[in-house]
Design a protein around this motif. Structure first.
Motif, PDB file in Angstrom:
ATOM      1  N   UNK A  37       0.993  -1.434   0.357  1.00 47.24           N
ATOM      2  CA  UNK A  37      -0.015   0.334  -0.048  1.00 47.24           C
ATOM      3  C   UNK A  37       0.615   1.286  -0.179  1.00 47.24           C
ATOM      4  N   UNK A  38       0.448   2.273  -0.814  1.00 49.32           N
ATOM      5  CA  UNK A  38       1.375   3.776  -1.122  1.00 49.32           C
ATOM      6  C   UNK A  38       0.655   4.839  -0.766  1.00 49.32           C
ATOM      7  N   UNK A  39       0.821   5.564  -0.366  1.00 47.32           N
ATOM      8  CA  UNK A  39       0.148   6.979  -0.164  1.00 47.32           C
ATOM      9  C   UNK A  39       0.062   7.602  -1.386  1.00 47.32           C
ATOM     10  N   UNK A  40      -0.611   8.345  -2.665  1.00 46.07           N
ATOM     11  CA  UNK A  40      -0.375   9.660  -3.207  1.00 46.07           C
ATOM     12  C   UNK A  40      -0.868  10.928  -2.761  1.00 46.07           C
ATOM     13  N   UNK A  41      -0.601  11.501  -2.579  1.00 47.55           N
ATOM     14  CA  UNK A  41      -1.569  13.142  -2.070  1.00 47.55           C
ATOM     15  C   UNK A  41      -3.017  12.654  -1.032  1.00 47.55           C
ATOM     16  N   UNK A  42      -4.030  12.582  -2.140  1.00 48.08           N
ATOM     17  CA  UNK A  42      -5.178  12.608  -1.348  1.00 48.08           C
ATOM     18  C   UNK A  42      -6.117  10.594  -1.773  1.00 48.08           C
ATOM     19  N   UNK A  43      -4.927   9.912  -2.169  1.00 51.10           N
ATOM     20  CA  UNK A  43      -5.433   8.354  -2.594  1.00 51.10           C
ATOM     21  C   UNK A  43      -4.406   7.371  -2.300  1.00 51.10           C
ATOM     22  N   UNK A  44      -5.403   6.525  -2.171  1.00 54.82           N
ATOM     23  CA  UNK A  44      -3.891   5.119  -2.097  1.00 54.82           C
ATOM     24  C   UNK A  44      -4.277   4.946  -3.151  1.00 54.82           C
ATOM     25  N   UNK A  45      -2.570   3.366  -3.499  1.00 55.57           N
ATOM     26  CA  UNK A  45      -2.092   2.629  -4.938  1.00 55.57           C
ATOM     27  C   UNK A  45      -1.536   1.475  -3.814  1.00 55.57           C
ATOM     28  N   UNK A  46      -2.823   0.371  -4.586  1.00 59.38           N
ATOM     29  CA  UNK A  46      -2.150  -0.933  -3.964  1.00 59.38           C
ATOM     30  C   UNK A  46      -1.692  -1.577  -4.842  1.00 59.38           C
ATOM     31  N   UNK A  47      -0.083  -2.097  -4.910  1.00 59.16           N
ATOM     32  CA  UNK A  47       0.608  -2.939  -6.082  1.00 59.16           C
ATOM     33  C   UNK A  47       0.283  -4.391  -6.098  1.00 59.16           C
ATOM     34  N   UNK A  48      -0.144  -5.434  -6.070  1.00 58.70           N
ATOM     35  CA  UNK A  48      -0.183  -6.630  -6.060  1.00 58.70           C
ATOM     36  C   UNK A  48       0.664  -7.259  -6.508  1.00 58.70           C
ATOM     37  N   UNK A  49       1.120  -8.290  -5.729  1.00 61.31           N
ATOM     38  CA  UNK A  49       2.636  -8.996  -6.415  1.00 61.31           C
ATOM     39  C   UNK A  49       1.816 -10.925  -5.746  1.00 61.31           C
TER      40      UNK A  49
END
Length: 78
Positions: A37-49
């Motif tokens: 899980x990462x945060x960029x400004x006001x949203x989240x990105x979930x990179x799935x491995x």
């Protein structure tokens, strides 16, 4: 960067942005799948491995805080 601006990027640019500008928050592991899980400004990105293959198999992008539940160690009420 807004969520809209992020989604307008190409797939490769989205991954580049996550890894360059995203703030790492947490990891959740479910069997052979790892969610980073990462945060960029006001949203989240979930990179799935895929742990077994050690490769990215997808990503999710969201703003909803409810989508963060799996990262909490607090048991859910039944």
């Amino acid at each position: 960067m807004t969520l809209y601006e992020y989604k307008m990027l190409s797939e490769d640019e989205q991954y580049d942005t996550v890894f360059a500008k995203g703030k790492f928050l947490d990891i959740y592991i479910d069997g052979n799948t790892k969610y980073v899980l990462y945060a960029i400004d006001m949203f989240f990105v979930e990179v799935i491995w895929n742990n077994e293959l050690d490769e990215i198999i997808g990503k999710g992008v969201f703003k909803e805080v409810d989508s963060l539940d799996k990262y909490s160690n607090v048991p859910k009420e039944i």
